[in-house]
Write a protein that holds these residues in place. Structure first.
Motif, PDB file in Angstrom:
ATOM      1  N   LYS A   1       0.826  -1.215   0.000  1.00 13.76           N
ATOM      2  CA  LYS A   1       0.000   0.000   0.000  1.00 13.76           C
ATOM      3  C   LYS A   1       0.861   1.267   0.000  1.00 13.76           C
ATOM      4  O   LYS A   1       0.646   2.178  -0.797  1.00 13.76           O
ATOM      5  N   THR A   2       1.837   1.323   0.915  1.00 14.74           N
ATOM      6  CA  THR A   2       2.688   2.513   1.004  1.00 14.74           C
ATOM      7  C   THR A   2       3.515   2.682  -0.263  1.00 14.74           C
ATOM      8  O   THR A   2       3.685   3.795  -0.777  1.00 14.74           O
ATOM      9  N   TYR A   3       4.003   1.583  -0.787  1.00 19.08           N
ATOM     10  CA  TYR A   3       4.773   1.622  -2.035  1.00 19.08           C
ATOM     11  C   TYR A   3       3.924   2.200  -3.163  1.00 19.08           C
ATOM     12  O   TYR A   3       4.382   3.064  -3.934  1.00 19.08           O
ATOM     13  N   ASP A   4       2.674   1.734  -3.272  1.00 21.97           N
ATOM     14  CA  ASP A   4       1.792   2.241  -4.322  1.00 21.97           C
ATOM     15  C   ASP A   4       1.414   3.699  -4.083  1.00 21.97           C
ATOM     16  O   ASP A   4       1.258   4.471  -5.038  1.00 21.97           O
ATOM     17  N   MET A   5       1.235   4.086  -2.812  1.00 22.06           N
ATOM     18  CA  MET A   5       0.954   5.493  -2.508  1.00 22.06           C
ATOM     19  C   MET A   5       2.106   6.374  -2.979  1.00 22.06           C
ATOM     20  O   MET A   5       1.893   7.426  -3.610  1.00 22.06           O
ATOM     21  N   LEU A   6       3.332   5.957  -2.690  1.00 27.11           N
ATOM     22  CA  LEU A   6       4.498   6.731  -3.124  1.00 27.11           C
ATOM     23  C   LEU A   6       4.621   6.724  -4.649  1.00 27.11           C
ATOM     24  O   LEU A   6       5.001   7.738  -5.255  1.00 27.11           O
ATOM     25  N   GLY A   7       4.303   5.574  -5.268  1.00 30.84           N
ATOM     26  CA  GLY A   7       4.327   5.518  -6.730  1.00 30.84           C
ATOM     27  C   GLY A   7       3.351   6.496  -7.342  1.00 30.84           C
ATOM     28  O   GLY A   7       3.651   7.144  -8.361  1.00 30.84           O
ATOM     29  N   GLU A   8       2.163   6.617  -6.731  1.00 28.73           N
ATOM     30  CA  GLU A   8       1.185   7.603  -7.217  1.00 28.73           C
ATOM     31  C   GLU A   8       1.733   9.010  -7.056  1.00 28.73           C
ATOM     32  O   GLU A   8       1.563   9.867  -7.936  1.00 28.73           O
ATOM     33  N   GLY A   9       2.409   9.263  -5.927  1.00 29.90           N
ATOM     34  CA  GLY A   9       3.023  10.578  -5.729  1.00 29.90           C
ATOM     35  C   GLY A   9       4.087  10.876  -6.768  1.00 29.90           C
ATOM     36  O   GLY A   9       4.175  12.000  -7.292  1.00 29.90           O
ATOM     37  N   GLN A  10       4.891   9.881  -7.099  1.00 31.16           N
ATOM     38  CA  GLN A  10       5.927  10.072  -8.116  1.00 31.16           C
ATOM     39  C   GLN A  10       5.317  10.362  -9.479  1.00 31.16           C
ATOM     40  O   GLN A  10       5.802  11.225 -10.236  1.00 31.16           O
ATOM     41  N   ARG A  11       4.241   9.649  -9.822  1.00 30.80           N
ATOM     42  CA  ARG A  11       3.585   9.883 -11.114  1.00 30.80           C
ATOM     43  C   ARG A  11       3.026  11.299 -11.197  1.00 30.80           C
ATOM     44  O   ARG A  11       3.162  11.978 -12.217  1.00 30.80           O
ATOM     45  N   ARG A  12       2.376  11.734 -10.121  1.00 34.96           N
ATOM     46  CA  ARG A  12       1.801  13.087 -10.146  1.00 34.96           C
ATOM     47  C   ARG A  12       2.892  14.151 -10.164  1.00 34.96           C
ATOM     48  O   ARG A  12       2.775  15.160 -10.873  1.00 34.96           O
ATOM     49  N   ALA A  13       3.956  13.928  -9.399  1.00 33.37           N
ATOM     50  CA  ALA A  13       5.062  14.887  -9.406  1.00 33.37           C
ATOM     51  C   ALA A  13       5.695  14.959 -10.791  1.00 33.37           C
ATOM     52  O   ALA A  13       6.090  16.042 -11.257  1.00 33.37           O
ATOM     53  N   GLY A  14       5.782  13.805 -11.459  1.00 36.70           N
ATOM     54  CA  GLY A  14       6.335  13.775 -12.804  1.00 36.70           C
ATOM     55  C   GLY A  14       5.501  14.544 -13.807  1.00 36.70           C
ATOM     56  O   GLY A  14       6.006  14.970 -14.854  1.00 36.70           O
ATOM     57  N   ARG A  15       4.199  14.734 -13.503  1.00 37.76           N
ATOM     58  CA  ARG A  15       3.326  15.519 -14.377  1.00 37.76           C
ATOM     59  C   ARG A  15       3.296  16.992 -13.988  1.00 37.76           C
ATOM     60  O   ARG A  15       2.511  17.760 -14.544  1.00 37.76           O
ATOM     61  N   GLY A  16       4.149  17.364 -13.006  1.00 40.70           N
ATOM     62  CA  GLY A  16       4.235  18.761 -12.617  1.00 40.70           C
ATOM     63  C   GLY A  16       3.365  19.142 -11.435  1.00 40.70           C
ATOM     64  O   GLY A  16       3.269  20.336 -11.091  1.00 40.70           O
ATOM     65  N   THR A  17       2.729  18.169 -10.772  1.00 41.47           N
ATOM     66  CA  THR A  17       1.901  18.459  -9.609  1.00 41.47           C
ATOM     67  C   THR A  17       2.785  18.672  -8.380  1.00 41.47           C
ATOM     68  O   THR A  17       3.809  18.010  -8.209  1.00 41.47           O
ATOM     69  N   ASP A  18       2.396  19.601  -7.528  1.00 41.18           N
ATOM     70  CA  ASP A  18       3.137  19.890  -6.296  1.00 41.18           C
ATOM     71  C   ASP A  18       2.760  18.841  -5.248  1.00 41.18           C
ATOM     72  O   ASP A  18       1.669  18.866  -4.686  1.00 41.18           O
ATOM     73  N   VAL A  19       3.685  17.906  -4.983  1.00 41.37           N
ATOM     74  CA  VAL A  19       3.424  16.772  -4.090  1.00 41.37           C
ATOM     75  C   VAL A  19       4.417  16.801  -2.937  1.00 41.37           C
ATOM     76  O   VAL A  19       5.617  17.018  -3.140  1.00 41.37           O
ATOM     77  N   VAL A  20       3.923  16.544  -1.719  1.00 40.50           N
ATOM     78  CA  VAL A  20       4.819  16.393  -0.574  1.00 40.50           C
ATOM     79  C   VAL A  20       4.421  15.144   0.209  1.00 40.50           C
ATOM     80  O   VAL A  20       3.265  14.699   0.147  1.00 40.50           O
ATOM     81  N   ILE A  21       5.374  14.603   0.942  1.00 42.52           N
ATOM     82  CA  ILE A  21       5.090  13.516   1.874  1.00 42.52           C
ATOM     83  C   ILE A  21       4.776  14.141   3.225  1.00 42.52           C
ATOM     84  O   ILE A  21       5.661  14.715   3.875  1.00 42.52           O
ATOM     85  N   GLY A  22       3.511  14.044   3.634  1.00 40.08           N
ATOM     86  CA  GLY A  22       3.147  14.568   4.941  1.00 40.08           C
ATOM     87  C   GLY A  22       3.557  13.615   6.048  1.00 40.08           C
ATOM     88  O   GLY A  22       4.027  14.032   7.113  1.00 40.08           O
TER      89      GLY A  22
END
Length: 382
Positions: free
Chosen positions: A18-39
């Motif tokens: 689950k955590t791995y996939d959550m981080l993968g989703e964050g990486q994908r969105r960041a790669g599209r230019g979205t402002d993503v942080v790990i809270g």
């Protein structure tokens, strides 16, 4: 300000990814230019998880002193001040250390959503409040950290992270979930094959119910009346008469033949209030339905057949079970009456089963199907 959107990765047990996939989703969105942080992210020392977090900005945790011990928690105020487009916040069911503004992490997440921040989070199926007793009966372990089901159901997206029991046990044996000193105990207790298979089935069924809810909302929004046979949903017409228990049990057997089948019972209360069965009789039949895992409903209407069919389409029923007429001769079964009206009004999308009983002619089950002849009688008992 628009409320943020919540995406949840749901798993059957620790270690499914689950955590791995959550981080993968964050990486994908960041790669599209979205402002993503790990809270907040807990990697439990797992190298692959830690590597997936590389390159993502992390908001530093805050330290909380409790009983002479220092703990770290998500710094909610810092995440709110940073105000990213997306915050990755692990472990939705986590209980915060006393001294934090909120008792539960899901309450922290609610504040982020109210501030217009999208959140991606994770949870295991055993942390849902409604399943707490079920999970304890399977695993022998009572979960102290739970989340009200409604919090998870309100999520805009729920993604099931699935893994077979065998694959998860291999992952455990290879040291990819717990440290070496905990592996043998975990494999012998919580991570037994039967436990994991049962938890996996529960997670799948819960997720399927969530999909059904989304389908039902879509059908209502689009004004779709024709049932969609996404699963077998058997509706039993309960008159309050002595035959009703026979119908309820027959409906349960029919619903149980397919995975995810659902039993519903409905009593049509006539608008004029005449011929109403004693409340104790209906209460007894309601208890029977609920003991079999079904749901009981009461609707009002002037025409029983019309009220029943309207309710059947509202709940997306695929089959209706009704009792045969209380006549001495089976040939009179289809004389004009409620049963015939239900059959004629069901159209091509709802099957109608007419069940005989002691109060009517003997013979078992008649089925009116969309195509083909009636099935052979089913003489099984529940």
């Amino acid at each position: 300000m628009a409320r943020g959107r919540l995406r949840i990765y749901l798993g059957a047990a620790p270690g499914v990814g689950k955590t791995y996939d959550m981080l993968g989703e964050g990486q994908r969105r960041a790669g599209r230019g979205t402002d993503v942080v790990i809270g907040f992210m807990e990697d439990y020392g797992r190298p692959l998880t830690r590597k997936m977090a590389e390159g993502l900005e992390t908001v530093l945790r805050k330290s909380v002193l409790y009983r002479d011990t220092t703990f770290t928690e998500m710094d909610l105020d810092a995440v709110l001040a940073r105000h990213p487009q997306v915050a990755l916040v692990d472990e939705l069911a986590h209980t915060n250390i006393p001294g934090c503004r909120n008792e539960k992490r899901w309450q922290d997440i609610e504040e982020l959503l109210d501030a217009g921040i999208d959140v991606v989070s994770t949870i295991n199926i055993q942390h849902l409040e409604s399943l707490n007793d079920v999970v304890e009966s399977i695993t022998g372990i009572r979960q102290r950290e739970t989340v009200p089901d409604e919090i998870v159901r309100r999520a805009d997206q729920i993604e099931l992270v699935d893994m077979s029991a065998e694959a998860l046990r291999r992952r455990m044996a290879h040291g990819n979930i717990y440290p070496p000193e905990k592996i043998d105990a975990a494999l012998s207790h919580y991570f037994r094959p039967g436990n994991l298979s049962a938890l996996r089935e529960i997670a799948m069924l819960w997720a399927a119910d969530r999909v059904e809810e989304a389908i039902q909302r879509y059908r209502e929004q689009q004004g779709i009346q024709k049932p969609w046979a996404t699963r077998e949903r058997v509706l039993v017409a309960v008159s309050g008469g002595p035959e009703s228990e026979t119908l309820i049990r027959r409906g349960k057997r029919t619903a149980s033949r397919g995975a995810g089948g659902e039993l519903l019972a409905v009593h049509v209360q006539l608008s004029d209030g005449l011929a109403t069965p004693p409340p104790r009789v209906l209460d007894h039949q309601r208890s029977l339905v609920e003991s079999l895992g079904g749901s009981y409903h009461t609707v009002r209407g002037e025409d029983p057949a019309e009220a029943l069919l309207q309710f059947a389409r509202q709940v997306n029923a695929t089959q209706i079970v009704i009792g045969a007429s209380r006549r001495n001769r089976l040939k009179n079964l289809f004389s004009r009456g409620t049963g015939e009206a239900i059959i004629e009004g069901s159209g091509d999308d709802i099957d109608v089963y007419v069940v005989t009983h002691e109060e009517a002619a003997h013979g078992g089950l008649l089925r009116r199907h969309r195509t083909g002849p009636p099935q052979r009688p089913d003489d099984g008992t529940l």
